[in-house]
Each structure stands twice: as C-alpha cells, then as structure tokens.
Design a protein around this motif. Structure first.
Motif, PDB file in Angstrom:
ATOM      1  N   ALA A   1       0.754  -1.523  -0.125  1.00 10.79           N
ATOM      2  CA  ALA A   1      -0.096  -0.419  -0.016  1.00 10.79           C
ATOM      3  C   ALA A   1       0.774   1.129  -0.037  1.00 10.79           C
ATOM      4  O   ALA A   1       0.093   2.699   0.521  1.00 10.79           O
ATOM      5  CB  ALA A   1      -1.078   0.204   1.032  1.00 10.79           C
TER       6      ALA A   1
ATOM      7  N   GLY B   1      -7.242  12.695   4.787  1.00 13.72           N
ATOM      8  CA  GLY B   1      -6.175  12.672   3.411  1.00 13.72           C
ATOM      9  C   GLY B   1      -6.316  12.922   2.601  1.00 13.72           C
ATOM     10  O   GLY B   1      -7.965  14.129   2.640  1.00 13.72           O
TER      11      GLY B   1
ATOM     12  N   PHE C   1      -8.170  11.300  -0.562  1.00 14.82           N
ATOM     13  CA  PHE C   1      -8.965  10.877  -0.049  1.00 14.82           C
ATOM     14  C   PHE C   1      -9.909  11.910  -0.443  1.00 14.82           C
ATOM     15  O   PHE C   1     -10.929  12.134  -1.083  1.00 14.82           O
ATOM     16  CB  PHE C   1      -9.679   9.470   0.509  1.00 14.82           C
TER      17      PHE C   1
ATOM     18  N   LEU D   1      -9.783  14.777  -2.543  1.00 16.67           N
ATOM     19  CA  LEU D   1     -10.252  14.010  -3.913  1.00 16.67           C
ATOM     20  C   LEU D   1     -12.217  13.954  -4.224  1.00 16.67           C
ATOM     21  O   LEU D   1     -12.496  14.673  -5.417  1.00 16.67           O
ATOM     22  CB  LEU D   1      -9.963  12.963  -4.404  1.00 16.67           C
TER      23      LEU D   1
ATOM     24  N   PHE E   1      -4.835   6.583 -10.118  1.00 15.14           N
ATOM     25  CA  PHE E   1      -5.374   6.100  -8.876  1.00 15.14           C
ATOM     26  C   PHE E   1      -6.884   5.668  -8.873  1.00 15.14           C
ATOM     27  O   PHE E   1      -7.752   6.727  -9.012  1.00 15.14           O
ATOM     28  CB  PHE E   1      -5.010   6.988  -7.521  1.00 15.14           C
TER      29      PHE E   1
ATOM     30  N   ASN F   1      -0.008   6.995  -9.318  1.00 18.87           N
ATOM     31  CA  ASN F   1       0.492   5.867  -9.104  1.00 18.87           C
ATOM     32  C   ASN F   1      -0.870   4.806 -10.035  1.00 18.87           C
ATOM     33  O   ASN F   1      -1.861   5.287  -9.882  1.00 18.87           O
ATOM     34  CB  ASN F   1      -0.742   5.802  -7.435  1.00 18.87           C
TER      35      ASN F   1
ATOM     36  N   ALA G   1       0.459  13.029  -4.319  1.00 18.63           N
ATOM     37  CA  ALA G   1       1.301  11.724  -2.676  1.00 18.63           C
ATOM     38  C   ALA G   1       2.208  11.725  -2.859  1.00 18.63           C
ATOM     39  O   ALA G   1       3.042  11.430  -1.689  1.00 18.63           O
ATOM     40  CB  ALA G   1      -0.114  11.094  -2.891  1.00 18.63           C
ATOM     41  N   TYR G   2       2.980  11.550  -3.382  1.00 22.79           N
ATOM     42  CA  TYR G   2       4.355  11.355  -3.648  1.00 22.79           C
ATOM     43  C   TYR G   2       5.728  12.348  -3.899  1.00 22.79           C
ATOM     44  O   TYR G   2       6.379  12.080  -4.392  1.00 22.79           O
ATOM     45  CB  TYR G   2       4.380   9.996  -4.505  1.00 22.79           C
TER      46      TYR G   2
ATOM     47  N   THR H   1       0.124  14.994   0.923  1.00 27.40           N
ATOM     48  CA  THR H   1      -0.283  14.096   1.811  1.00 27.40           C
ATOM     49  C   THR H   1       0.973  13.924   3.065  1.00 27.40           C
ATOM     50  O   THR H   1       1.358  14.528   2.892  1.00 27.40           O
ATOM     51  CB  THR H   1      -0.760  12.757   1.373  1.00 27.40           C
TER      52      THR H   1
ATOM     53  N   SER I   1       0.676  10.462   4.704  1.00 27.63           N
ATOM     54  CA  SER I   1       0.337   9.413   4.453  1.00 27.63           C
ATOM     55  C   SER I   1       1.989   9.014   4.120  1.00 27.63           C
ATOM     56  O   SER I   1       2.108   7.743   3.992  1.00 27.63           O
ATOM     57  CB  SER I   1      -0.562   9.223   3.482  1.00 27.63           C
ATOM     58  N   LYS I   2       2.591   9.118   3.342  1.00 25.61           N
ATOM     59  CA  LYS I   2       3.719   8.871   2.679  1.00 25.61           C
ATOM     60  C   LYS I   2       4.974   9.307   3.223  1.00 25.61           C
ATOM     61  O   LYS I   2       5.363   8.425   3.844  1.00 25.61           O
ATOM     62  CB  LYS I   2       3.948   9.177   1.201  1.00 25.61           C
TER      63      LYS I   2
ATOM     64  N   ARG J   1      -4.230   9.811   8.795  1.00 23.07           N
ATOM     65  CA  ARG J   1      -5.128  11.200   8.199  1.00 23.07           C
ATOM     66  C   ARG J   1      -5.091  12.096   7.630  1.00 23.07           C
ATOM     67  O   ARG J   1      -5.921  12.606   8.747  1.00 23.07           O
ATOM     68  CB  ARG J   1      -7.131  10.039   8.625  1.00 23.07           C
TER      69      ARG J   1
HETATM   70  C1  LIG Z   1      -2.010   8.704  -5.868  1.00 23.98           C
HETATM   71  C2  LIG Z   1      -2.575   8.844  -4.413  1.00 23.98           C
HETATM   72  N1  LIG Z   1      -3.211   9.538  -4.427  1.00 23.98           N
HETATM   73  C3  LIG Z   1      -4.015   9.329  -2.778  1.00 23.98           C
HETATM   74  C4  LIG Z   1      -3.590   8.403  -1.841  1.00 23.98           C
HETATM   75  C5  LIG Z   1      -4.079   8.200  -0.710  1.00 23.98           C
HETATM   76  O1  LIG Z   1      -3.757   9.636  -0.052  1.00 23.98           O
HETATM   77  P1  LIG Z   1      -4.332  10.058   1.384  1.00 23.98           P
HETATM   78  O2  LIG Z   1      -3.536   9.001   2.947  1.00 23.98           O
HETATM   79  O3  LIG Z   1      -3.823  11.559   1.842  1.00 23.98           O
HETATM   80  O4  LIG Z   1      -5.687   9.697   1.488  1.00 23.98           O
HETATM   81  C6  LIG Z   1      -2.939   7.482  -2.507  1.00 23.98           C
HETATM   82  C7  LIG Z   1      -2.768   6.167  -1.389  1.00 23.98           C
HETATM   83  O5  LIG Z   1      -2.148   5.514  -2.161  1.00 23.98           O
HETATM   84  C8  LIG Z   1      -2.244   7.799  -3.632  1.00 23.98           C
HETATM   85  O6  LIG Z   1      -1.267   6.971  -3.989  1.00 23.98           O
END
Ligand SMILES: Cc1ncc(COP(=O)(O)O)c(C=O)c1O
Length: 371
Positions: free
Chosen positions: A39, A92, A94, A97, A118, A165, A194-195, A222, A224-225, A233
């Motif tokens: 993930a 997050g 998510f 988006l 994604f 992704n 995100a990356y 984010t 998250s990474k 979140r």
């Molecule tokens: C391209 C992409 N966007 C968004 C997300 C979700 O990110 P977040 O954890 O900030 O909701 C991911 C999670 O893997 C992702 O790969």
C-alpha cells in the motif's frame, strides 16, 4: 422487503478495494509475520516527535479539534512558503479528491481520468454524478496530449496523478504547461501529488508556482507517505484562494482530528527523519533495479516509494506464492496489468526478502511451465 431506491449513478460504483489489511493477510498466512509492501506505506514508520505530540494532544480530545487547523496551517505555510489562505486540510487526500469532484462536477459532466491511475478518481467522479472518460496511459506514462484529446465541451474536471500510481512514472514541467495553456480555464485540473517528496527529477513541475497563472489547478499532497502518517489521516490541497473557499463550503467541519493535526504539525519539524526516508528509498530503488536486471525482468523506473516489475506472464501465482512466504505486494491485475507486480520499497532487509522470495517463486514457476 423493499430496498430503498438509490441514485442511478451510484449503481456504477464498485466498492473501492484497498490493499489487503494486515488482519486479512494474517488469516491467509496462518498468522505468520507478513512483510507488507502493498500500500506504499512508509516502512520506516514515523518521527519520534510525532509520538510525543500525540501524547500531549491526548489531553484535549474531549474538545472538538480546531476546524481551521491553525498551528498546522502556520507551520506548513512557513515551511513551504505557501500562503495560508491557499491551504485546505482533509481527512487524507481521499477526502480532498471527493470534495474536488463534488465542487466541480454536476450530474452528466465529464471528468477525464488516466488509466491505470489511482482508483479513487473514478469513484469520486461517479459519486458526484459525473461521467468518467478513461484515457489509457502511453508507454506506462500519463500522456497529457492524449488527455487533451479526450476533453469535450462537457468536460469539467481532469484528474492527474504525478508521479502516477501505480506506474511510478511522471510528466515534466513543459508538458504540463503546454497542456494547461491550451485548456479552458473553466476546467478544474486536480493534480494528485501524493508522492511529490520522493521525486528526483529536475523537470518535475512545481504545480504550486503555477497557481497564479492557472487558478484552475488544485494540487493535493499528503502526510501519509514520506511522513509515515497514513493511519492518522491528513492530506492538504494547495489552490487559489477562491478554490479553497469553495472546497471549504463542502468540507465536514471537524474533518481532521486533534491528534492528526498535532501529529502532522510535529512531523514537519523532523527533517532528519524525512531525509532518512528519502535516502532509504533511493537505495532501495537502486537495489531493486539491479536485482531485476540480474533476474532478467523489466521494470518501470520510479519517482515514488513503489515500483512495478513485469514477470512476463500472469503474476497471480507468484503473488500468491509470495504471500504464502510472508511477503504481501500488489498484483498487477488490480490495475489491468496482469503480468506485473507492484512492490512498495521497504527497509533493506525487507527488499532483500522480496528478491529472495521472488527468485524462488520464479524458479518454481519456470520449472512447472517446463514440465
Ligand atoms: C496517488 C494517491 N493519491 C492519494 C492517496 C491517498 O492518500 P491519503 O492517505 O492522503 O488519503 C494515495 C494512497 O496510496 C495515492 O497513492
């Protein structure tokens, strides 16, 4: 019993399938330890400053969180040079988006989506009543010209993922500028970054710098990474002030918990941790490139913390064998690339285990195909 009638567009939504959870995986491996590289999480964990900040913030959880995320906003603005009024925090990316789709798509409007990319872009589009217009990648890269060709007078949103992704590929500044210059300013362009922190390429676009000229852009990033806070979140949008005000109308008022705000704020202080994550990722990437070459496998060079490798045959049996051996990756069939595996880059010992188990699984696969 009569089921409640639902909105027509919702019938087309397939429940989003994330990577298998650790609990689910344990059941499949009879509780043996599993190295989870499915993930794109941060296997180095998170900064010790985060734990301390969460401990301190626990005493406030009987109160609603600061809906404006004042401390986080100030710290992030100062650290990155963003105007505080150009930021919106979400549960997050998510959430952000989904808010973008709700804000800019009316029922019947088209949203252009590169595939594979994604999976949430399609769900967010359909949930807002929009019509997904899917455009295949070109040589595993998002081709902005191809996306442009799919734009019609009904298009109200374009989803971009840079780096993408699941492929880990990116498009450069010039390509993005040409695309934007030619696109109606009334079409929202959501760039999911995100990356972003992992990218090593000098021509990777600085989307935020483009906001003055292209106020239809929304950049999403984010915690998250690279900061390792996927479980708590926090993501954020950087966009023109008016866009931020629009998204803010839709946002759930307390959408980022007090603990999440404290964690994200503290994580910004630990630049040494981020550097260690990036160093580990670079070394891991090189290790995979070298190992894949030795194994005679093609792979996609990546600008992220994961990479894709092509086994040259349906990868599902190797995916299953890796899981039996305690290594969870992602089968390419999840993205319409059935001969590939997507592997998150982990710690050195985790990466070595992947290569060891992959080599064994490939040897078994080739001996059984020779029988
Ligand atoms: C391209 C992409 N966007 C968004 C997300 C979700 O990110 P977040 O954890 O900030 O909701 C991911 C999670 O893997 C992702 O790969």
């Amino acid at each position: 019993m009569c089921a409640l009638p639902i909105r027509e567009s919702l019938k087309r939504i397939q429940v989003y399938a994330p990577a298998k959870s650790t609990e689910e995986t344990k059941r499949e491996t009879n509780d043996r330890p599993v190295v989870r590289l499915a993930a794109n999480e941060n296997t180095l964990g998170f900064s010790p400053l985060v734990e301390q900040a969460i401990r301190e913030a626990v005493s406030t959880i009987h109160l609603y969180p600061d809906s404006f995320a004042t401390r986080l906003r100030a710290k992030l603005s100062a650290a990155r040079g963003f105007s505080p009024d150009r930021l919106l925090f979400g549960n997050g990316s998510f959430e952000l988006l989904s808010l973008s789709a709700q804000a800019y798509l009316s029922p019947g409007d088209e949203a252009v989506i590169p595939v594979p990319s994604f999976g949430w872009y399609k769900v967010a589009t359909l949930a807002a009543g929009g019509v997904p217009v899917e455009v295949p990648l070109r040589n595993h890269k998002i081709g902005l010209n191809d996306l442009k060709a799919a734009v019609t007078e009904r298009t109200k949103l374009v989803w971009l993922c840079n780096p993408n992704n699941p492929t880990g590929t990116y498009y450069g500044e010039e390509e993005l500028e040409t695309f934007l210059a030619d696109l109606s300013p009334e079409i929202a362009v959501v760039v999911d970054e995100a990356y972003f922190e992992y990218v090593d390429q000098p021509d990777y676009p600085d989307t935020v710098k483009l906001l003055d000229r292209y106020p239809n852009l929304i950049a999403l990033r984010t915690f998250s990474k690279v900061y390792g806070l996927a479980g708590i979140r926090v993501g954020y949008a950087v966009a023109a002030e008016e866009t931020i005000r629009t998204l803010n109308r839709l946002r759930l008022p307390p959408n980022v918990s007090a603990l999440a705000q404290a964690a994200a704020t503290a994580s910004l202080d630990d630049t040494a941790f981020v550097q260690a994550v990036l160093d580990n990722n670079r070394a891991g990437k090189q290790y995979y490139y070298d190992s894949f070459r030795e194994l005679g496998l093609s792979y996609l060079p990546t600008e992220t913390n994961f990479l894709m490798v092509d086994l040259g045959f349906d990868s599902s049996s190797v995916f299953a064998e890796l899981l039996r051996q305690g290594v969870l990756v992602r089968p390419g069939s999840d993205f319409g690339m059935p001969s590939w595996l997507r592997i998150s880059i982990g710690k050195p010992e985790e990466n070595r285990l992947v290569i060891e188990k992959l080599s064994e699984a490939l040897a078994v696969a080739s001996s059984s195909s020779n029988k």
